[in-house]
Scaffold this active site. Sequence first.
Site, PDB file in Angstrom:
ATOM      1  N   HIS A 148       6.789 -17.267 -31.859  1.00  0.00           N
ATOM      2  CA  HIS A 148       7.834 -16.376 -31.331  1.00  0.00           C
ATOM      3  C   HIS A 148       9.107 -17.222 -31.196  1.00  0.00           C
ATOM      4  CE1 HIS A 148       4.964 -13.441 -29.050  1.00  0.00           C
ATOM      5  NE2 HIS A 148       5.506 -12.780 -30.061  1.00  0.00           N
TER       6      HIS A 148
ATOM      7  N   ASN B  62      -3.057 -16.641 -31.357  1.00  0.00           N
ATOM      8  CA  ASN B  62      -2.081 -17.689 -31.694  1.00  0.00           C
ATOM      9  C   ASN B  62      -2.775 -19.029 -31.520  1.00  0.00           C
ATOM     10  OD1 ASN B  62      -1.381 -19.065 -29.104  1.00  0.00           O
ATOM     11  ND2 ASN B  62      -0.685 -17.024 -28.481  1.00  0.00           N
TER      12      ASN B  62
ATOM     13  N   CYS C 268       8.231 -15.978 -21.375  1.00  0.00           N
ATOM     14  CA  CYS C 268       7.325 -14.913 -21.833  1.00  0.00           C
ATOM     15  C   CYS C 268       6.904 -13.986 -20.701  1.00  0.00           C
ATOM     16  CB  CYS C 268       6.039 -15.495 -22.416  1.00  0.00           C
ATOM     17  SG  CYS C 268       6.253 -16.719 -23.667  1.00  0.00           S
TER      18      CYS C 268
ATOM     19  N   ASP D 297      11.108 -17.423 -28.814  1.00  0.00           N
ATOM     20  CA  ASP D 297      11.272 -18.032 -27.488  1.00  0.00           C
ATOM     21  C   ASP D 297      10.354 -19.230 -27.254  1.00  0.00           C
ATOM     22  OD1 ASP D 297       8.799 -16.874 -26.950  1.00  0.00           O
ATOM     23  OD2 ASP D 297       9.532 -15.535 -25.386  1.00  0.00           O
TER      24      ASP D 297
ATOM     25  N   ARG E  85       5.281 -12.720 -36.182  1.00  0.00           N
ATOM     26  CA  ARG E  85       4.991 -11.512 -35.400  1.00  0.00           C
ATOM     27  C   ARG E  85       5.911 -10.328 -35.721  1.00  0.00           C
ATOM     28  NH1 ARG E  85       1.819 -12.430 -30.808  1.00  0.00           N
ATOM     29  NH2 ARG E  85       0.380 -14.112 -31.305  1.00  0.00           N
TER      30      ARG E  85
ATOM     31  N   ALA F  65      -2.725 -19.392 -23.053  1.00  0.00           N
ATOM     32  CA  ALA F  65      -2.599 -18.186 -23.888  1.00  0.00           C
ATOM     33  C   ALA F  65      -1.382 -18.277 -24.806  1.00  0.00           C
ATOM     34  CB  ALA F  65      -2.502 -16.952 -23.003  1.00  0.00           C
TER      35      ALA F  65
HETATM   36  N1  ARG Z   1      -1.150 -14.514 -26.042  1.00  0.00           N
HETATM   37  C1  ARG Z   1       0.134 -13.905 -26.243  1.00  0.00           C
HETATM   38  C2  ARG Z   1       0.317 -13.549 -27.703  1.00  0.00           C
HETATM   39  O1  ARG Z   1      -0.111 -14.300 -28.534  1.00  0.00           O
HETATM   40  C3  ARG Z   1       1.223 -14.808 -25.770  1.00  0.00           C
HETATM   41  C4  ARG Z   1       2.574 -14.184 -25.844  1.00  0.00           C
HETATM   42  C5  ARG Z   1       3.665 -15.110 -25.423  1.00  0.00           C
HETATM   43  N2  ARG Z   1       4.889 -14.442 -25.408  1.00  0.00           N
HETATM   44  C6  ARG Z   1       6.049 -14.924 -25.861  1.00  0.00           C
HETATM   45  N3  ARG Z   1       7.129 -14.260 -25.645  1.00  0.00           N
HETATM   46  N4  ARG Z   1       6.116 -16.055 -26.544  1.00  0.00           N
HETATM   47  O2  ARG Z   1       0.865 -12.529 -28.067  1.00  0.00           O
END
Ligand code: ARG
Length: 286
Positions: A186, A43, A281, A188, A157, A275
């Site tokens: 995402h 991401n 998350c 969230d 996603r 990340a």
């Molecule tokens: N590095 C993870 C990904 O890209 C971060 C996930 C974050 N999760 C979230 N619910 N926004 O999948």
Amino acid sequence: FKGETEVTESNGDRDKMSRAIGKLLPRVLMVPPKYFKVEYNINPWMGGVVDQPKAQRQWDDLRKAIEKAGVPVQTLEPVDGLPDMVFVCNSGIVHNNKVFQSKFRHKERQGEEQHYIKWFKENGFDIQGADSKLCFEGGGDACFSTPDTLWAGFGPRTDKAVYEQIAKLGKFDTVLCELALPNFYHLDTCFCPVDETTALWYPPAFSEKTRKEMSARLPHLIAISDAEANAFVCNAITIRSTVISPIGIAKETVNKLSDRGFNVVECDMSEFMKAGGACQCLVLKL
Ligand code: ARG
């Protein structure tokens, strides 16, 4: 924590009222950041070097804030080589004793799936979605604001069509939410319902159709600024009258939440933001 306030009489009264999301949160699951690092790039936020002891302290503080707000935390053992497993909210969506399991878009995270399924089995969940070929990233994209409303993010996603299968988990309305910006990959990251009629949101992250639908359904939407969105302010958790948000929430937003009966607790999430994740998350609602 900055911005923490005592629960006042009026907040106490609010607590007695129907706090839909609080009621949906009898307990949560978290995965300690023992093997958390930024090892790949799936991401636009991913980069930099994680300070592991700092990440552990931030995770401990978040856990304490959740427990202090009144929700017990269960943990699942992390696995070496699966650095994003801390983001356990992506493992599935839980509805009563059922869970619809995730199928990650990127191969980098697909190794997590078997560990989540094992935990769900051991903990007595009825697991759905095993035969699904569609991508689905769990609580990162799907969230209940009340037992009868599922907000259903899709695009970067999660595949839109998966929600036809998820609808079979129970009797609820599914509100499809189209994500329109790569940084807000995402649901969230740009939307956080806090009660039946109130949510934090970052309008530019959605298609026009979705913006209209959200506005029609939620009379007390609170739009956040670009700076707040980039500080991951929507990646918050609501427990009864407490909103646990990453640092960076504006005074104006805190005031709007306070008008609606909520107090804000801020947690430093700097290491997890490397990340592309923060408070919400790191937590799976059970
Ligand atoms: N590095 C993870 C990904 O890209 C971060 C996930 C974050 N999760 C979230 N619910 N926004 O999948």
